[in-house]
Design a protein around this motif. Structure first.
Motif, PDB file in Angstrom:
ATOM      1  N   PHE A  98      -7.972  -4.957   8.034  1.00 50.54           N
ATOM      2  CA  PHE A  98      -7.599  -3.491   8.397  1.00 50.54           C
ATOM      3  C   PHE A  98      -8.143  -3.153   9.738  1.00 50.54           C
ATOM      4  O   PHE A  98      -9.137  -3.763  10.395  1.00 50.54           O
TER       5      PHE A  98
ATOM      6  N   GLN B 247     -10.126 -13.651  -7.364  1.00 47.89           N
ATOM      7  CA  GLN B 247      -8.857 -13.209  -7.717  1.00 47.89           C
ATOM      8  C   GLN B 247      -7.710 -14.179  -7.682  1.00 47.89           C
ATOM      9  O   GLN B 247      -6.602 -14.095  -8.467  1.00 47.89           O
TER      10      GLN B 247
ATOM     11  N   ALA C 197       0.324  -3.169  -4.835  1.00 43.69           N
ATOM     12  CA  ALA C 197      -0.334  -3.940  -3.648  1.00 43.69           C
ATOM     13  C   ALA C 197      -0.989  -5.122  -4.117  1.00 43.69           C
ATOM     14  O   ALA C 197      -0.889  -6.293  -3.823  1.00 43.69           O
ATOM     15  N   HIS C 198      -1.581  -5.241  -5.552  1.00 43.75           N
ATOM     16  CA  HIS C 198      -2.246  -6.305  -5.840  1.00 43.75           C
ATOM     17  C   HIS C 198      -1.196  -7.371  -6.687  1.00 43.75           C
ATOM     18  O   HIS C 198      -1.629  -8.623  -6.608  1.00 43.75           O
TER      19      HIS C 198
ATOM     20  N   ALA D 128      -0.652  -9.298  -3.195  1.00 43.90           N
ATOM     21  CA  ALA D 128      -1.634  -9.859  -2.651  1.00 43.90           C
ATOM     22  C   ALA D 128      -1.694 -11.117  -3.450  1.00 43.90           C
ATOM     23  O   ALA D 128      -1.887 -12.215  -2.936  1.00 43.90           O
ATOM     24  N   ARG D 129      -1.210 -11.293  -4.751  1.00 46.71           N
ATOM     25  CA  ARG D 129      -1.396 -12.426  -5.539  1.00 46.71           C
ATOM     26  C   ARG D 129      -0.268 -13.413  -5.074  1.00 46.71           C
ATOM     27  O   ARG D 129      -0.281 -14.605  -5.466  1.00 46.71           O
TER      28      ARG D 129
ATOM     29  N   ARG E  51     -12.435  -3.077   6.492  1.00 43.45           N
ATOM     30  CA  ARG E  51     -13.001  -2.675   5.194  1.00 43.45           C
ATOM     31  C   ARG E  51     -13.619  -3.813   4.515  1.00 43.45           C
ATOM     32  O   ARG E  51     -12.937  -4.956   4.450  1.00 43.45           O
ATOM     33  N   LEU E  52     -14.938  -3.714   4.168  1.00 44.18           N
ATOM     34  CA  LEU E  52     -15.534  -4.720   3.169  1.00 44.18           C
ATOM     35  C   LEU E  52     -16.246  -4.096   2.321  1.00 44.18           C
ATOM     36  O   LEU E  52     -16.631  -2.634   2.278  1.00 44.18           O
ATOM     37  N   PHE E  53     -16.387  -4.698   1.034  1.00 44.36           N
ATOM     38  CA  PHE E  53     -17.239  -4.140  -0.051  1.00 44.36           C
ATOM     39  C   PHE E  53     -18.638  -3.872   0.360  1.00 44.36           C
ATOM     40  O   PHE E  53     -19.496  -4.784   0.732  1.00 44.36           O
TER      41      PHE E  53
ATOM     42  N   ARG F   5     -12.830 -13.864   4.711  1.00 42.68           N
ATOM     43  CA  ARG F   5     -12.135 -13.345   3.236  1.00 42.68           C
ATOM     44  C   ARG F   5     -10.706 -13.707   3.104  1.00 42.68           C
ATOM     45  O   ARG F   5     -10.382 -14.076   2.047  1.00 42.68           O
TER      46      ARG F   5
ATOM     47  N   ALA G  50     -12.825 -12.020  -3.294  1.00 43.14           N
ATOM     48  CA  ALA G  50     -11.451 -12.310  -2.986  1.00 43.14           C
ATOM     49  C   ALA G  50     -10.921 -13.709  -3.549  1.00 43.14           C
ATOM     50  O   ALA G  50      -9.719 -13.657  -4.060  1.00 43.14           O
TER      51      ALA G  50
ATOM     52  N   VAL H 293       0.720  -1.315   0.190  1.00 44.63           N
ATOM     53  CA  VAL H 293      -0.112  -0.164   0.174  1.00 44.63           C
ATOM     54  C   VAL H 293       0.896   1.251   0.036  1.00 44.63           C
ATOM     55  O   VAL H 293       0.581   2.177  -0.621  1.00 44.63           O
TER      56      VAL H 293
ATOM     57  N   ARG I  34      -4.654  -9.617   4.123  1.00 45.50           N
ATOM     58  CA  ARG I  34      -4.571  -8.745   5.294  1.00 45.50           C
ATOM     59  C   ARG I  34      -6.242  -8.296   5.805  1.00 45.50           C
ATOM     60  O   ARG I  34      -6.905  -8.309   4.881  1.00 45.50           O
TER      61      ARG I  34
END
Lengths: 260, 303
Positions: free
Chosen positions: A86, A107, A74-75, A78-79, A90-92, A166, A104, A54, A84
């Protein structure tokens, strides 16, 4: 300690001259639960944001699974299997609990965008598989009953569990938990402790736990790293570290360490 | 998803009856304009409703598509069948260009940049006289075989249906999930492994390319291009259509575009004050029904 999952070398981050993290060397080994603690403003969140891409470091190196990821977006990190949660959950918000987890998962193991656009059979099957997987993981956290609800309609404690689900659903190599006990009731803290242990023992997930609540740190961590003013001041077993005069001084101040 | 597409086809069949049921060129002309604005509003919604990036530059892409067709036709003598994909493609490339600031700026700041982009495109169309014909614009010959108004209407209707199906499939796929994820929480989207920069750029490119296609259609409809059709006022009208109809919903922009094209036609006294009316309507909708007509209806039904 086995081969490290994540390793930093002289990691430094300065915000316009303000050094938030200074030459930080540290590593988390496969299957470890490592706690990262320190007073407010000691640089814990900076470490998390650097490890997850980030923020980009000012100097130093980060390796995940032996691969240099310094400055990687970041992506990409993550891959590589770094998940992580927060500090401020944080959720959509426009997605349901299940969709949050499915997204998630997709991805990692979703069908390609083109095949999904064409509604290919493979894309539909993978989506179904992801949904089944999501349900399974939510069940583990006793959140499957809320699967159809909007993520933001849940309580803080429940949202925290969804965040953990998640992350776990993607079977991360390293799972970074940023103050997961913040705002939780004592009952939920107990549950959190159980779940962190289970994630490691049953799923082999390596955990980096950033936490203020010492009860959580002392009961789950194999090792604790202490930060103060952006510098590492201790690294060792939890019961040893809390007795360390430098740590006591950092938390309580008053120059007690000098007398000790 | 299936019901939406069936309903769309049913509606298209009903629309196809317009030339035979309602005699006279007027109704067909209005139907063509409705189709063009439906494509514009639905494509703008990809970035605005689904991805949460407000753009006041959609008419610029309409213009880029239209001028690409006009200039290719004038200089190379290419036919509609080449100009349509060309206009779509060139507008898509310009869309990528507008997508670049979206990687750095968000919200109001991005919206202001889109206004600047819109203004620059308009000024180029209006001032680069040698290339664009300046205020006189460029005239366009009718398409061979589609000379009659109703034949052209069927062509426009066909393209509209295809564009809407593409949008429906996109938003119903993983790409749609990704757009919503970026809108809800971009940092989180990145953290779970989404390349949000690529997603935003592609969203802008697809949205603009569809607007470019609408531009080619409108240019052939009015048989020419002039810069004043592609101003920020047009862009703002398209934004109003999306907000009125309902952002991030398949039927929202379709409904909004149809209403805002038809209303000034029905109340002919309104035509002169169209933009004032649109402005007031935009404010009213944002206060009373921020989810738009489609959103409010869906909420009612949910209760």
């Amino acid at each position: 300690m086995t081969a490290p999952i994540v390793e930093t070398e002289a990691l430094t981050k300065a915000f316009q001259g303000m050094v938030a993290l200074d030459a930080f060397d540290f590593s988390v080994g496969q299957g470890e639960i490592v706690g990262l603690i320190g007073p407010n403003g000691s640089g814990k969140s900076t470490v998390v944001n650097l490890l997850t891409g980030v923020l980009a470091p000012t100097a130093g190196r980060i390796r995940v699974d032996g691969r240099d990821v310094t400055g990687a977006p970041a992506h990409e990190i993550a891959r590589l299997g770094v998940a992580r949660t927060f500090q401020m959950i944080r959720l959509f918000s426009s997605l349901t609990v299940e969709e949050n987890v499915v997204l998630a998962l997709q991805q990692q193991s979703g069908a390609g965008y083109v095949s999904s656009f064409l509604q290919s059979r493979e894309a539909r099957e993978r989506r179904l598989a992801a949904r089944a997987e999501a349900r399974e993981t939510l069940k583990l956290f006793e959140m499957d009953i809320h699967a159809e609800k909007l993520a933001t309609d849940l309580s803080i404690g429940q949202q925290r569990m969804v965040e953990l689900a998640r992350g776990l659903a993607t079977r991360p190599r390293l799972f970074i938990l940023d103050e997961p006990a913040a705002g939780l009731s004592p009952v939920n803290v107990d549950r959190l402790i159980t779940m962190i242990r289970r994630m490691r023992d049953e799923f082999g997930v390596t955990v980096l736990l950033v936490e203020h609540v010492m009860r959580v740190v002392q009961s789950v961590c194999d090792r604790v790293v202490v930060l103060d003013y952006g510098e590492k001041i201790a690294d060792g077993a939890p019961n040893v570290v809390v007795e360390d005069p430098k740590v006591i001084e950092a938390y309580i101040g008053l120059g007690r360490a000098a007398d000790a | 998803m299936r019901t939406n597409l069936s309903l769309l086809l049913l509606l298209a069949i009903l629309m196809a009856l317009v030339p035979s049921v309602l005699q006279g060129g007027y109704f067909v002309n209005v139907a063509i304009v409705v189709c063009i604005y439906v494509v514009l509003a639905a494509s703008l919604d990809l970035v605005m409703g689904w991805t949460g990036m407000y753009s006041f530059a959609h008419a610029a892409f309409l213009g880029v598509g239209a001028y690409t067709a006009a200039i290719l036709g004038r200089d190379l003598g290419t036919s509609f069948w080449i100009n349509l994909p060309a206009g779509t493609l060139v507008a898509g490339l310009f869309g990528l260009l507008l997508g670049l600031p979206s990687l750095r700026a968000q919200g109001h700041f991005l919206a202001i940049m889109t206004i600047a982009f819109q203004t620059v495109v308009y000024l180029i169309l209006a001032q680069w006289t040698d290339f664009t014909g300046g205020q006189y614009g460029i005239s366009i010959d009718p398409i061979e075989g589609f000379g009659s108004l109703s034949a052209y209407f069927y062509l426009v209707l066909g393209v509209t249906v295809v564009a809407l199906i593409v949008i429906r499939l996109l938003t119903g796929s993983r790409f749609g999930d990704a757009l919503r994820a970026v809108r809800d929480d971009e940092t989180l989207a990145r953290t779970i492994g989404m390349n949000t920069n690529a997603i935003k750029l592609i969203a802008f490119a697809i949205s603009s390319s569809l607007a470019g296609a609408a531009g080619v259609l409108s240019a052939y409809h009015i048989r020419g291009v002039t810069p004043d059709d592609y101003t920020v006022m047009t862009s703002a009208s398209i934004v109003t259509m999306v907000v009125l109809g309902g952002r991030g919903r398949f039927w929202g922009p379709i409904l909004g575009a149809a209403l805002l094209v038809l209303l000034p036609e029905l109340l002919s006294g309104l035509a002169d004050y169209k933009h004032i009316f649109f402005g007031a309507l935009l404010i009213a909708v944002i206060i009373v029904a921020p989810q738009g007509l489609a959103g409010t209806l869906a909420q009612r039904r949910a209760k």
